[in-house]
Design an enzyme around this catalytic site. Structure first.
Site, PDB file in Angstrom:
ATOM      1  N   ASP A  29     -36.223  87.993 -18.871  1.00 30.76           N
ATOM      2  CA  ASP A  29     -35.787  86.581 -18.685  1.00 30.76           C
ATOM      3  C   ASP A  29     -34.375  86.401 -19.099  1.00 30.76           C
ATOM      4  O   ASP A  29     -33.598  85.607 -18.473  1.00 30.76           O
ATOM      5  CB  ASP A  29     -36.733  85.676 -19.266  1.00 30.76           C
ATOM      6  CG  ASP A  29     -36.420  84.019 -18.846  1.00 30.76           C
ATOM      7  OD1 ASP A  29     -36.191  83.952 -17.708  1.00 30.76           O
ATOM      8  OD2 ASP A  29     -35.964  83.611 -19.769  1.00 30.76           O
ATOM      9  N   SER A  45     -39.716  81.968 -15.139  1.00 26.03           N
ATOM     10  CA  SER A  45     -38.791  82.080 -16.476  1.00 26.03           C
ATOM     11  C   SER A  45     -39.697  81.163 -17.550  1.00 26.03           C
ATOM     12  O   SER A  45     -39.995  81.910 -18.624  1.00 26.03           O
ATOM     13  CB  SER A  45     -37.620  81.524 -16.215  1.00 26.03           C
ATOM     14  OG  SER A  45     -36.780  81.090 -17.398  1.00 26.03           O
ATOM     15  N   HIS A  81     -43.877  72.151 -24.256  1.00 24.80           N
ATOM     16  CA  HIS A  81     -42.616  72.801 -23.681  1.00 24.80           C
ATOM     17  C   HIS A  81     -41.651  71.651 -22.959  1.00 24.80           C
ATOM     18  O   HIS A  81     -42.467  71.103 -21.747  1.00 24.80           O
ATOM     19  CB  HIS A  81     -42.927  74.090 -22.645  1.00 24.80           C
ATOM     20  CG  HIS A  81     -41.363  74.597 -22.505  1.00 24.80           C
ATOM     21  ND1 HIS A  81     -40.838  75.366 -22.976  1.00 24.80           N
ATOM     22  CD2 HIS A  81     -40.818  74.035 -21.204  1.00 24.80           C
ATOM     23  CE1 HIS A  81     -39.545  75.541 -22.160  1.00 24.80           C
ATOM     24  NE2 HIS A  81     -39.566  74.945 -21.160  1.00 24.80           N
ATOM     25  N   LYS A 119     -42.486  83.219 -20.764  1.00 26.39           N
ATOM     26  CA  LYS A 119     -42.139  82.923 -22.103  1.00 26.39           C
ATOM     27  C   LYS A 119     -43.362  82.285 -22.825  1.00 26.39           C
ATOM     28  O   LYS A 119     -43.801  82.486 -23.885  1.00 26.39           O
ATOM     29  CB  LYS A 119     -40.747  82.237 -22.340  1.00 26.39           C
ATOM     30  CG  LYS A 119     -39.752  82.900 -21.942  1.00 26.39           C
ATOM     31  CD  LYS A 119     -38.288  82.327 -22.100  1.00 26.39           C
ATOM     32  CE  LYS A 119     -38.153  81.284 -21.265  1.00 26.39           C
ATOM     33  NZ  LYS A 119     -36.944  80.701 -20.638  1.00 26.39           N
ATOM     34  N   ARG A 124     -28.435  84.466 -13.242  1.00 24.70           N
ATOM     35  CA  ARG A 124     -28.848  83.112 -12.616  1.00 24.70           C
ATOM     36  C   ARG A 124     -27.808  82.147 -12.887  1.00 24.70           C
ATOM     37  O   ARG A 124     -27.212  81.413 -11.935  1.00 24.70           O
ATOM     38  CB  ARG A 124     -29.996  82.410 -12.697  1.00 24.70           C
ATOM     39  CG  ARG A 124     -31.219  83.303 -12.115  1.00 24.70           C
ATOM     40  CD  ARG A 124     -32.581  83.183 -12.710  1.00 24.70           C
ATOM     41  NE  ARG A 124     -32.976  81.535 -12.407  1.00 24.70           N
ATOM     42  CZ  ARG A 124     -33.662  80.831 -13.202  1.00 24.70           C
ATOM     43  NH1 ARG A 124     -34.623  81.521 -14.235  1.00 24.70           N
ATOM     44  NH2 ARG A 124     -34.129  79.705 -12.911  1.00 24.70           N
TER      45      ARG A 124
HETATM   46  N1  URA Z   1     -35.704  76.872 -18.655  1.00 27.67           N
HETATM   47  C1  URA Z   1     -36.046  77.891 -18.682  1.00 27.67           C
HETATM   48  O1  URA Z   1     -36.665  78.535 -19.751  1.00 27.67           O
HETATM   49  N2  URA Z   1     -35.818  78.773 -17.633  1.00 27.67           N
HETATM   50  C2  URA Z   1     -35.286  78.255 -16.441  1.00 27.67           C
HETATM   51  O2  URA Z   1     -35.129  78.859 -15.221  1.00 27.67           O
HETATM   52  C3  URA Z   1     -35.025  76.957 -16.566  1.00 27.67           C
HETATM   53  C4  URA Z   1     -35.089  76.158 -17.664  1.00 27.67           C
END
Ligand code: URA
Length: 433
Positions: free
Chosen positions: A161, A183, A82, A187, A168
């Site tokens: 999220d 966050s 990621h 995921k 946010r």
């Molecule tokens: N990428 C994400 O998936 N979430 C965040 O809060 C910041 C970057």
């Protein structure tokens, strides 16, 4: 429980329990707690932070807000990489087929791009006729037969999220380490993989502006991930300049094909080879990074990795043949030259400026509903360490629309040239487990 009490509690820097955090997340997803109260709580978190325990509770509550992908039908170890988002970051496209050449599987869901950094799905959709919006069973079957698959987000994974991130984004609370960590980790856990290598970027084009805050974010994610019994590790990488020579959707697939065919930007190849080597070591395929790198170079040089990429594209209805035709890749109506402002050596090329110029040329979206021009973007001819003469072309901008001269001038100034050669620069700054 009352939301106003929980806001107060966080405002005075007390820790919230799992039940309290779950109350906030469920209430927000169900619509019983309004945006303004969640905004106040987010701002209190922004200023007071969260303990690792609280960040874990938040991650858990977010995962439980939706479905979790069951990948147990794939018998091999499932790995994911990621990236926190970078300009010209096509590393996933290159490393997924390489990983598939080993005794590992990569089942990766990716997103679309917004702002300066492009999304993997947008890049893949520059491949004619490909369909990356696939149902879960086709996704799993492709991972089983090819060894990897990249698809768009599917199912109802971590709905909390989606809602929280949108809030946010407009309340100045994106750049909070526990909020970013929960966050991302929520995921990753919901997507069902076993081993996750995080590429946490720092620098101008990244969320984290310096290496120390990138390390702090990585440590938080590794800590939370470990509590779910998953193996998380992180590379801390420099995002002060774009990755590779190409920025833009078809351009980045073209550059990925070049690397997988053993051609292309040697710096980018090295970054990809090193990234996979860390993943092979993390997943206990090789104990030694050098030995892993030798094997990775072999599967690139003998064409196995390219063949995996072609098999994946074929499975989803596309073909890579057009990427052999440069007149198709670079088919935009306008090509602008960016010339060196002075003679000397390139010290760096501002990733943020390049990302913004590529977006304005049509390669990215400013707003969610904008459409993308797959053949717009930037080709960097010269990069860090290269010697240039004043007036020599250092980059091209390809676009199908009128572009203001101020943008081209800004791009020209983004190429920083000094009279002395720069010190050797390493993209991977640190590795953390
Ligand atoms: N990428 C994400 O998936 N979430 C965040 O809060 C910041 C970057």
């Amino acid at each position: 429980m009352r939301m106003s009490d929980l806001i107060d509690k966080k405002k005075y820097d007390s820790e919230l329990s799992y039940d309290e955090i779950q109350y906030i997340i469920n209430g927000y997803v169900e619509g019983t707690i309004p945006d303004y109260q969640v905004s106040a709580w987010l701002m209190a978190v922004f200023f007071n932070g969260m303990s690792e325990e609280e960040a874990y509770y938040l991650t858990k509550a977010m995962i439980e807000s939706g479905d979790q992908l069951d990948l147990t039908a794939i018998s091999k170890s499932k790995v994911d990489k990621h990236s926190t988002g970078g300009v010209g970051d096509k590393v996933s496209l290159i490393i997924a087929p390489i990983i598939a050449c080993f005794d590992l599987a990569m089942a990766k869901m990716s997103g679309r791009g917004l702002g300066l950094t492009g999304g993997t799905i947008d890049k893949l959709e520059s491949i004619p006729n490909i369909n990356v919006e696939q149902p879960v069973d086709t996704f799993i079957d492709t991972v089983k037969s090819v060894g990897f698959a990249l698809i768009g987000q599917t199912g109802n994974l971590v709905p909390a999220d989606k809602k929280l991130y949108a809030l946010r984004d407009v309340t100045g609370t994106v750049d909070s380490i526990p909020l970013i960590a929960s966050s991302i980790v929520s995921k990753k856990i919901a997507a069902g993989n076993d081993i996750i290598l995080l590429d946490v970027k720092f620098g101008q084009g990244a969320f984290m502006k310096d290496a120390e805050s990138a390390k702090e974010l990585a440590a938080s994610m590794i800590g939370i991930g470990g509590r779910f019994n998953k193996r998380f590790a992180a590379l801390i990488t420099d995002m002060n300049q774009p990755l590779g020579s190409m920025v833009g959707n078809a351009f980045e697939v073209y550059e990925s094909v070049e690397i997988l065919k053993g051609r292309g930007n040697p710096q980018l190849r090295r970054i990809c080879v090193e990234t996979v080597a860390y993943l092979l070591r993390l997943s206990e395929q090789y104990a030694d990074l050098d030995e892993a790198m030798e094997k990775i170079n072999q599967v690139i040089d003998d064409g196995s990795a390219y063949n995996k990429f072609a098999d994946y594209v074929h499975a989803f209805g596309g073909s890579l043949d057009v990427f052999e035709d440069e007149s198709w890749v670079f088919s935009a109506s306008d090509k602008h030259e960016i010339k060196a402002l002075s003679s000397g050596f390139i010290h760096h090329v501002d990733a943020e400026t390049v990302g913004r110029a590529a977006m304005i040329a049509g390669a990215g979206r400013e707003k969610k509903e904008d459409s993308i021009d797959h053949h717009a973007g930037i080709q960097l001819i010269k990069q860090h360490g290269d010697e240039v003469q004043e007036g020599e072309v250092v980059a091209y901008v390809y676009t199908n629309k009128a572009i203001a001269p101020a943008i081209l001038n800004e791009l020209q100034r983004a190429v920083h040239i000094e009279t002395n050669a720069p010190a050797q620069h390493s993209h991977i700054y640190a590795y953390m487990e």
